[in-house]
Design a protein around this motif. Structure first.
Motif, PDB file in Angstrom:
ATOM      1  N   CYS A 113      83.982  44.103  34.037  1.00  0.00           N
ATOM      2  CA  CYS A 113      84.717  43.391  35.082  1.00  0.00           C
ATOM      3  C   CYS A 113      84.470  41.904  34.891  1.00  0.00           C
ATOM      4  O   CYS A 113      83.317  41.469  34.840  1.00  0.00           O
ATOM      5  CB  CYS A 113      84.239  43.821  36.472  1.00  0.00           C
ATOM      6  SG  CYS A 113      84.828  42.717  37.782  1.00  0.00           S
ATOM      7  N   CYS A 160      89.939  41.947  39.478  1.00  0.00           N
ATOM      8  CA  CYS A 160      89.056  42.430  40.540  1.00  0.00           C
ATOM      9  C   CYS A 160      89.358  41.685  41.848  1.00  0.00           C
ATOM     10  O   CYS A 160      89.916  40.598  41.849  1.00  0.00           O
ATOM     11  CB  CYS A 160      87.582  42.274  40.182  1.00  0.00           C
ATOM     12  SG  CYS A 160      86.541  43.341  41.228  1.00  0.00           S
ATOM     13  N   HIS A 185      81.778  41.542  38.146  1.00  0.00           N
ATOM     14  CA  HIS A 185      80.783  42.596  38.378  1.00  0.00           C
ATOM     15  C   HIS A 185      80.018  42.897  37.087  1.00  0.00           C
ATOM     16  O   HIS A 185      79.006  43.573  37.112  1.00  0.00           O
ATOM     17  CB  HIS A 185      81.470  43.890  38.850  1.00  0.00           C
ATOM     18  CG  HIS A 185      81.887  43.881  40.297  1.00  0.00           C
ATOM     19  ND1 HIS A 185      83.189  44.065  40.704  1.00  0.00           N
ATOM     20  CD2 HIS A 185      81.163  43.717  41.434  1.00  0.00           C
ATOM     21  CE1 HIS A 185      83.249  44.024  42.040  1.00  0.00           C
ATOM     22  NE2 HIS A 185      82.033  43.812  42.505  1.00  0.00           N
ATOM     23  N   CYS A 231      85.083  48.414  42.296  1.00  0.00           N
ATOM     24  CA  CYS A 231      85.559  47.381  41.361  1.00  0.00           C
ATOM     25  C   CYS A 231      87.000  47.674  40.903  1.00  0.00           C
ATOM     26  O   CYS A 231      87.268  48.695  40.275  1.00  0.00           O
ATOM     27  CB  CYS A 231      84.640  47.316  40.149  1.00  0.00           C
ATOM     28  SG  CYS A 231      85.217  46.166  38.892  1.00  0.00           S
ATOM     29  N   ASN A 232      87.895  46.746  41.209  1.00  0.00           N
ATOM     30  CA  ASN A 232      89.296  46.940  40.812  1.00  0.00           C
ATOM     31  C   ASN A 232      89.498  46.765  39.310  1.00  0.00           C
ATOM     32  O   ASN A 232      90.349  47.425  38.714  1.00  0.00           O
ATOM     33  CB  ASN A 232      90.205  45.970  41.563  1.00  0.00           C
ATOM     34  CG  ASN A 232      90.445  46.414  42.990  1.00  0.00           C
ATOM     35  OD1 ASN A 232      90.063  47.506  43.387  1.00  0.00           O
ATOM     36  ND2 ASN A 232      91.089  45.561  43.765  1.00  0.00           N
ATOM     37  N   ALA A 233      88.737  45.862  38.695  1.00  0.00           N
ATOM     38  CA  ALA A 233      88.906  45.627  37.251  1.00  0.00           C
ATOM     39  C   ALA A 233      88.565  46.904  36.480  1.00  0.00           C
ATOM     40  O   ALA A 233      89.281  47.299  35.557  1.00  0.00           O
ATOM     41  CB  ALA A 233      88.017  44.473  36.806  1.00  0.00           C
TER      42      ALA A 233
END
Ligand SMILES: [Zn+2]
Length: 285
Positions: free
Chosen positions: A106, A113, A119, A132-134
């Motif tokens: 991330c 993210c 992250h 965590c979106n990434a």
């Protein structure tokens, strides 16, 4: 295309077959015999303290799936639930990759993210804990649509729109809407399958979330341990806000007795966790 439809129909039959005994039991027996004394008194406390509040909530008996109390207009109506979908997207990935989860980096906002700061390198458990979106955008790019549909069906979830993108599959946007009560029961099914391949690292991520991740505000306030997952999604209230925050919590972590799902107007999921923690603390006392 035909095979996708066939699988969906088959999936629905499987869900109906699995769900039928539970629903029948619920209909036959009053809540007193499907829920523990603890969960019953928890419901009363919640009603008394939060029945008039702006926060929507569902309290579900974790053993029977019975709805103990609700303060949620239309919990059967599908709405965007943000990152609450991530465990199911993760399972769809696992099923199509020998139940091995990857490690991804991330880089914060730079690779999608929600958090500006990276992250860093994450495994699946940390990515669930920190939501965590990434990590999940990279994971979702390798999830076959068919597999996701079969997972959604087998957990009783509404399926994403046909044109859903990987971003939608991690809970961004509004192309995967799920009824809140279905989501709550899908998490109970996830707990029931805790020894199935791929499920362990997800549940461990929820345990860490309550300790040091986006659900930490829940863990901080409780004597019991908890499993949590947070979500932030487009607001569906008539009074518009940039987002609504969601927190789902199962207590205690080792053998959940209750499941609480809350929605708060105009906050993030991590912020909603503060209120969920307060509600659970009140029930604990
Ligand atoms: Zn991240």
């Amino acid at each position: 295309m035909g095979s996708i439809i066939a699988r969906r129909i088959l999936g629905l039959f499987v869900v109906a077959f699995i769900a039928a005994p539970a629903f029948a039991q619920q209909a036959r027996q009053p809540s007193s015999s499907t829920s523990s004394l603890f969960s019953e008194s928890a419901a009363k406390i919640l009603q008394r303290a939060y029945g008039q509040s702006e926060t929507s909530y569902l309290l579900v008996d974790a053993n029977s799936g019975a709805l103990l109390t609700a303060h949620w207009e239309n919990p059967d109506k599908p709405i965007p639930l943000g990152s609450l979908v991530k465990p199911f997207t993760a399972l769809a990935y696992a099923e199509s990759h020998n139940f091995q989860f990857p490690t991804y980096a991330c880089k914060g906002k730079a690779n999608g993210c929600w958090q500006d700061q990276p992250h860093g390198e994450l495994n699946l458990t940390a990515a669930i804990s920190l939501s965590c979106n990434a990590y999940f955008l990279q994971l979702a790019a390798h999830v076959p649509a068919e597999r996701l549909i079969s997972i959604a069906d087998s957990f009783g979830l509404n399926v994403p729109n046909e044109n859903a993108t990987p971003a939608n599959l991690i809970g961004l946007g509004d192309q995967w809407q799920i009824a809140p009560l279905r989501m709550a029961r899908a998490y109970l099914e996830l707990i029931r399958r805790k020894h199935a391949p791929g499920v362990g690292p997800i549940i461990e991520g929820m345990r860490q979330s309550a300790l040091q991740g986006t659900g930490a505000a829940v863990g901080r306030q409780l004597k019991h341990s908890a499993l949590t997952k947070t979500g932030t999604a487009p607001c569906t209230h008539s009074r518009w806000a940039p987002a609504d925050g969601f927190t789902l919590a199962l207590v205690p972590a080792e053998k959940p007795e209750i499941l609480l799902l809350i929605r708060m107007h105009s906050v993030t999921g991590a912020k909603a966790a503060e209120t969920a923690g307060r509600m659970l603390r009140d029930m604990e006392e």
